[in-house]
Design an enzyme around this catalytic site. Sequence first.
Site, PDB file in Angstrom:
ATOM      1  N   TYR A  26      46.133  35.161 -29.996  1.00 48.27           N
ATOM      2  CA  TYR A  26      46.139  34.871 -31.479  1.00 48.27           C
ATOM      3  C   TYR A  26      46.447  33.440 -31.674  1.00 48.27           C
ATOM      4  CZ  TYR A  26      46.829  39.968 -30.532  1.00 48.27           C
ATOM      5  OH  TYR A  26      46.873  41.447 -30.046  1.00 48.27           O
ATOM      6  N   HIS A  27      46.100  32.607 -30.940  1.00 51.05           N
ATOM      7  CA  HIS A  27      46.583  31.315 -31.098  1.00 51.05           C
ATOM      8  C   HIS A  27      45.318  30.149 -31.597  1.00 51.05           C
ATOM      9  CE1 HIS A  27      50.503  32.367 -28.860  1.00 51.05           C
ATOM     10  NE2 HIS A  27      50.441  32.667 -30.224  1.00 51.05           N
ATOM     11  N   PRO A  28      44.406  30.335 -32.027  1.00 48.54           N
ATOM     12  CA  PRO A  28      43.331  29.363 -32.345  1.00 48.54           C
ATOM     13  C   PRO A  28      43.676  28.127 -33.243  1.00 48.54           C
ATOM     14  CG  PRO A  28      42.803  31.036 -33.875  1.00 48.54           C
ATOM     15  CD  PRO A  28      44.074  31.591 -32.976  1.00 48.54           C
TER      16      PRO A  28
END
Length: 556
Positions: free
Chosen positions: A488-490
């Site tokens: 969840y780190h774009p």
Amino acid sequence: MEREGEELAADYVIVGAGSAGCVLANRLTADGKSRVILLEAGGDDRPGKEPGQFTVNLNIHIPVGYASNLKDPRVNWLYRTEPDPETGGREHVWPRGKVLGGSSSINGLLYVRGQRADYDGWRQLGCEGWSADDVAPYFRRSEDRLGGEDAVHGAGGPLHVSDPTTKHPVSVAVIEACRQWGLTHRDINGPEQEGVDWFQLTVKDGRRWSAASAYLNPARKRPNLRIVTHAHAERIVIEGGRAAGVRFRCGGKQQMARARGEVIVCAGSIGSPQLLQLSGVGPSALLTQHGIDVAVDLRGVGENLQDHYVVGEQFRLRRGVPSINAQSRGMALGREILRYLVSRTGLLTLSAAHVAAFTRSREGLAAPDLQFHILPATLDGEALATRGAMELEREPGLTLAVCQLRPESRGWVRIRSASAEDYPAILANYLTDPLDRKTIVAGLKQGRAIAAQPALATLIERETIPGADAADDAALLHFARLAGATIYHPVGTCAMGHGRSAVVDPALRVHGIAGLRVVDASIMPRLTSGNTNAPTIMIAEKASDMILADRRRAAA
């Protein structure tokens, strides 16, 4: 333009009430003079404010509620990527917050600043004012550290940061095993990141402390702030080379929010490039393909996509060893619920991982390039595969999940049509770079080495995933391709810089368009070494100072 509803006006129009948008809404209205309109496509995060979703909003504020809200479309965009070539052709689901507080309202509550080298690296790329020494004051300003102020941490800021209230005995053993393997037990948000420690959490008094709780709630009653929920931005209106406002749809009606000063896009690493492209700011070939007039040809909009790809190893603990698996069902769960109601401690206050470990994949590296998220629990693989349910197994288990901190692989975000209702196409391109493949295999080997240390070996019965059959590098890489996922780190899709592929300058102003900025994780030229919520809040804190400084200069 067709005007169906009310036309609003303010000094600043902010698109997106996520982590960055909440910070800006607070800081830009603090003087009582600047008028701000904050547009959020999702709803209110408070349980009593959204008819029909009391429970989902309640889950926002209970820390462990992330397990439910990560898959709930009422508060989550739930983007889906294109089939990913190096990960078995799989489509990956990317949760992103669609509610006040954005992803800070649904994330795993982990607070990690990253390494000094991350920000010094940005400066070396030409991003003046973004070195480690430049950004440190903004981390400190944002933080209200439970243990008080020290040389690194701040106190008295809006964002409460605490240690876990409950330290599970297996997690205590994990820290000792990491020490036995050679890691130092240290504050991972201190000057040196390499080592092991308890994750620091955005939790206050047993409740999630999202950006909405920290920044937006204190500003709600200011007369110069207007919050509009369920307001889906359709495009930025550009007049004479300047961002004049935002067209959005709310309550079935098209409306306009005009900006006397600036439009500030805070829609995240997917939403921000999508909105720019819909507004005629982006690669000209893509825009003309969808019949969109080109306002400025910026080829970097939507490119440079980076994300942390995580792969979890699971271990079966010996019978009788305590595990969150057992705590999460039956009478044990009932006791935990009661404990939370009485003392705001226990299982319901837990984050997505207990222990963080930062290591180097090989000798000769200047800094760690691997991060472990470690939790004394294991997911039921069958329930996840067949129903998409994040359920824990019945038997006691331990998960060591590893990701490469600075991947070389790059993906993209591109609109599919000229409609804001259509989700953009997303290609992650995980593991396309050979270094990324080599690094994740090294991480899986290190996870096994940590699990083999005396402190854990006495607690572990066997490795269940990937298991003994994954005995060599090829087998581990095959496992990583089929089992890995986003953590969840774009970032990076509106990258800051000066080159031909840069989207914003170091003041976060969009190249070629006056009165338009992007402020969120999409401006990161390179991914930070760790979870991205704390750096996103820092970015917005720094941006607020730059925006207000520009306003003062214009008024002088």
